[in-house]
Enzyme design. Structure first.
Site, PDB file in Angstrom:
ATOM      1  N   LYS A  15      -5.328   6.363  -9.752  1.00 33.98           N
ATOM      2  CA  LYS A  15      -5.685   7.677  -9.178  1.00 33.98           C
ATOM      3  C   LYS A  15      -6.481   8.535 -10.158  1.00 33.98           C
ATOM      4  CE  LYS A  15      -2.621   7.864  -5.344  1.00 33.98           C
ATOM      5  NZ  LYS A  15      -1.794   8.610  -4.428  1.00 33.98           N
TER       6      LYS A  15
ATOM      7  N   LYS B  31      -5.829  -1.946  -1.086  1.00 34.93           N
ATOM      8  CA  LYS B  31      -4.732  -1.462  -0.248  1.00 34.93           C
ATOM      9  C   LYS B  31      -5.265  -0.505   0.819  1.00 34.93           C
ATOM     10  CE  LYS B  31      -1.964   1.874  -1.821  1.00 34.93           C
ATOM     11  NZ  LYS B  31      -0.914   2.856  -1.560  1.00 34.93           N
TER      12      LYS B  31
ATOM     13  N   LYS C 191      -4.770   6.351   2.338  1.00 33.60           N
ATOM     14  CA  LYS C 191      -5.200   7.612   2.977  1.00 33.60           C
ATOM     15  C   LYS C 191      -6.488   8.131   2.373  1.00 33.60           C
ATOM     16  CE  LYS C 191      -0.428   9.192   3.259  1.00 33.60           C
ATOM     17  NZ  LYS C 191       0.503   9.705   2.246  1.00 33.60           N
TER      18      LYS C 191
HETATM   19  N1  AQP Z   1      -1.150  -0.111   2.437  1.00 30.54           N
HETATM   20  C1  AQP Z   1       0.155   0.030   2.462  1.00 30.54           C
HETATM   21  N2  AQP Z   1       0.954  -0.996   2.886  1.00 30.54           N
HETATM   22  C2  AQP Z   1       2.305  -0.861   2.934  1.00 30.54           C
HETATM   23  N3  AQP Z   1       2.943   0.283   2.577  1.00 30.54           N
HETATM   24  C3  AQP Z   1       2.192   1.322   2.154  1.00 30.54           C
HETATM   25  N4  AQP Z   1       2.502   2.564   1.747  1.00 30.54           N
HETATM   26  C4  AQP Z   1       1.376   3.238   1.433  1.00 30.54           C
HETATM   27  N5  AQP Z   1       0.300   2.459   1.624  1.00 30.54           N
HETATM   28  C5  AQP Z   1       0.779   1.251   2.081  1.00 30.54           C
HETATM   29  C6  AQP Z   1       3.865   3.080   1.685  1.00 30.54           C
HETATM   30  O1  AQP Z   1       3.906   4.285   2.423  1.00 30.54           O
HETATM   31  C7  AQP Z   1       4.878   5.139   1.838  1.00 30.54           C
HETATM   32  C8  AQP Z   1       4.309   6.506   1.700  1.00 30.54           C
HETATM   33  O2  AQP Z   1       3.203   6.506   0.836  1.00 30.54           O
HETATM   34  P1  AQP Z   1       2.764   7.885   0.205  1.00 30.54           P
HETATM   35  O3  AQP Z   1       2.188   8.735   1.228  1.00 30.54           O
HETATM   36  O4  AQP Z   1       3.857   8.500  -0.528  1.00 30.54           O
HETATM   37  O5  AQP Z   1       1.749   7.540  -0.903  1.00 30.54           O
HETATM   38  P2  AQP Z   1       0.706   6.464  -1.166  1.00 30.54           P
HETATM   39  O6  AQP Z   1       1.349   5.174  -1.497  1.00 30.54           O
HETATM   40  O7  AQP Z   1      -0.104   7.044  -2.244  1.00 30.54           O
HETATM   41  O8  AQP Z   1      -0.123   6.359   0.172  1.00 30.54           O
HETATM   42  P3  AQP Z   1      -1.612   5.963   0.278  1.00 30.54           P
HETATM   43  O9  AQP Z   1      -1.920   5.825   1.680  1.00 30.54           O
HETATM   44  O10 AQP Z   1      -1.910   4.808  -0.597  1.00 30.54           O
HETATM   45  O11 AQP Z   1      -2.353   7.262  -0.256  1.00 30.54           O
HETATM   46  P4  AQP Z   1      -3.438   7.401  -1.377  1.00 30.54           P
HETATM   47  O12 AQP Z   1      -4.711   7.093  -0.730  1.00 30.54           O
HETATM   48  O13 AQP Z   1      -3.301   8.837  -1.771  1.00 30.54           O
HETATM   49  O14 AQP Z   1      -3.103   6.452  -2.481  1.00 30.54           O
HETATM   50  C9  AQP Z   1       5.300   4.513   0.508  1.00 30.54           C
HETATM   51  O15 AQP Z   1       6.559   3.898   0.685  1.00 30.54           O
HETATM   52  C10 AQP Z   1       4.252   3.473   0.273  1.00 30.54           C
HETATM   53  O16 AQP Z   1       4.777   2.370  -0.442  1.00 30.54           O
END
Ligand code: AQP
Length: 333
Positions: free
Chosen positions: A111, A194, A197
């Site tokens: 990040k 992955k 968001k």
């Molecule tokens: N691609 C994924 N596959 C499976 N599980 C996922 N999670 C996130 N992406 C995937 C799971 O969703 C939960 C919430 O995630 P979060 O919102 O706390 O944060 P994150 O992991 O940072 O989500 P993103 O979508 O990946 O956001 P950005 O783009 O900001 O990095 C967690 O349990 C996570 O494991």
């Protein structure tokens, strides 16, 4: 009873990965655990958020929890900032966590990227706040996607070090619950990344606000390779996009990837993509619609969060008190 804590950041674009890796599992665990599900708005601001959008996204994650079937009467749904004990315990944990541990965290590296010097201190200590979220309730189990495994290991280290440092057995050593076919859903545009968001391409993910036409378009445009689908998962080697689409299908249908390939192995992607679209619309449509219906009633959503925050606070306060006593903070009030 065993206690679960988990959370999702209100950072918009809630997607299929969040659902299959986390939120759907949250709902499925309700009969076997006492569950506390948080909208982690304090985590969200480790990267800049538009204040009005942060509020809207907080309601959206709450509405998605409810739409996915989480029972807010039997369990607890709240937003993190409304229970100040999270920040209070996080400070104690900032003083327990070692810099060497934080330096190993791959999420910070991803990040912060090339602009490490410009990243917030909050992003750096994110895992200590996450440890506080979980241990503030002495949670024993944490359902998450694969990407959060490293942070949970740090939570275990924090619990162990705190217990050792203060000679008290206050915190349990938490167990991650990483299960289901889709613990790591990949981007529809790049099978090596992955689904996330923050990906600049809207075509990389399926979100809960996508209608049937958008879901169909995104799956149609999803990256594939020129070969037909393999006959078994052994054929996924070097074919991340095929592996991803089959895994998504398996997770949505609640079967294994090999079961999917028993039906679709040897076929072209085009036919399979049509079937995947129908399945995705069937499974996600009702959740998305219910989420939108709840979003139209913000007062109701807020009442769920208020009730949840009060109940979470009632569990958290005595545990924080126990921690403050162990640390040696003089209580004069
Ligand atoms: N691609 C994924 N596959 C499976 N599980 C996922 N999670 C996130 N992406 C995937 C799971 O969703 C939960 C919430 O995630 P979060 O919102 O706390 O944060 P994150 O992991 O940072 O989500 P993103 O979508 O990946 O956001 P950005 O783009 O900001 O990095 C967690 O349990 C996570 O494991």
């Amino acid at each position: 009873m065993k206690r679960i804590f988990s959370g999702v950041q209100p950072t918009g674009n809630l997607h299929l990965g969040n659902y299959l890796g986390a939120i759907r599992n949250f709902a499925r665990l309700q009969d076997d655990y006492e569950c506390i599900y948080c909208v982690v708005d304090m985590h969200a601001i480790t990267m800049w958020q538009d204040p009005a959008e942060l509020q809207a996204n907080t309601r959206e994650v709450t509405a998605t929890y409810l739409a996915a079937g989480i029972d807010a009467k039997r369990h607890i749904i709240f937003n993190q900032s409304q229970v100040p004990a999270h920040a209070e315990l996080a400070w104690v944990f900032n003083c327990v966590t070692r810099l060497g541990w934080l330096n190993r965290m791959t999420q910070f590296k991803d990040k912060a990227g090339k602009h490490r010097e410009n990243a917030s201190a909050g992003l750096y200590v994110y895992p200590a706040l996450m440890a506080a979220d979980i241990l503030l309730y002495k949670a024993t189990h944490v359902p998450v996607g694969e990407d959060q495994k490293q942070h949970l290991e740090l939570t275990r280290d924090v619990a162990q070090k705190f217990n050792n440092d203060f000679g008290k057995d206050i915190f349990p050593i938490v167990e991650p619950l990483i299960y289901g076919e889709a613990t790591r859903v990949m981007s529809l545009r790049d099978g090596a990344k992955k689904m996330s968001k923050s990906d600049p391409s809207d075509y990389s993910r399926i979100t809960f606000t996508d209608g049937p036409d958008e879901i169909a378009q995104k799956i149609r445009k999803a990256k594939t390779d020129p070969q037909p689908l393999p006959d078994s998962t052994d054929g996924f080697e070097g074919r991340p996009e095929a592996a991803n689409l089959i895994t998504i299908y398996a997770a949505l249908a609640d079967i294994t990837a090999d079961d999917v390939l028993a039906d679709y192995g040897g076929q072209q992607f085009s036919d399979f993509k049509k079937a995947l679209t129908d399945l995705a619309v069937e499974k996600l449509g009702p959740v998305g619609q219910e989420m939108q219906r709840l979003m139209a009633d913000p007062a109701y959503v807020d009442s769920i969060l208020k009730d949840g925050a009060e109940r979470a606070e009632a569990i958290a306060r005595p545990i924080l008190k126990e921690v403050y006593e162990a640390v040696g903070f003089l209580n004069v009030r």
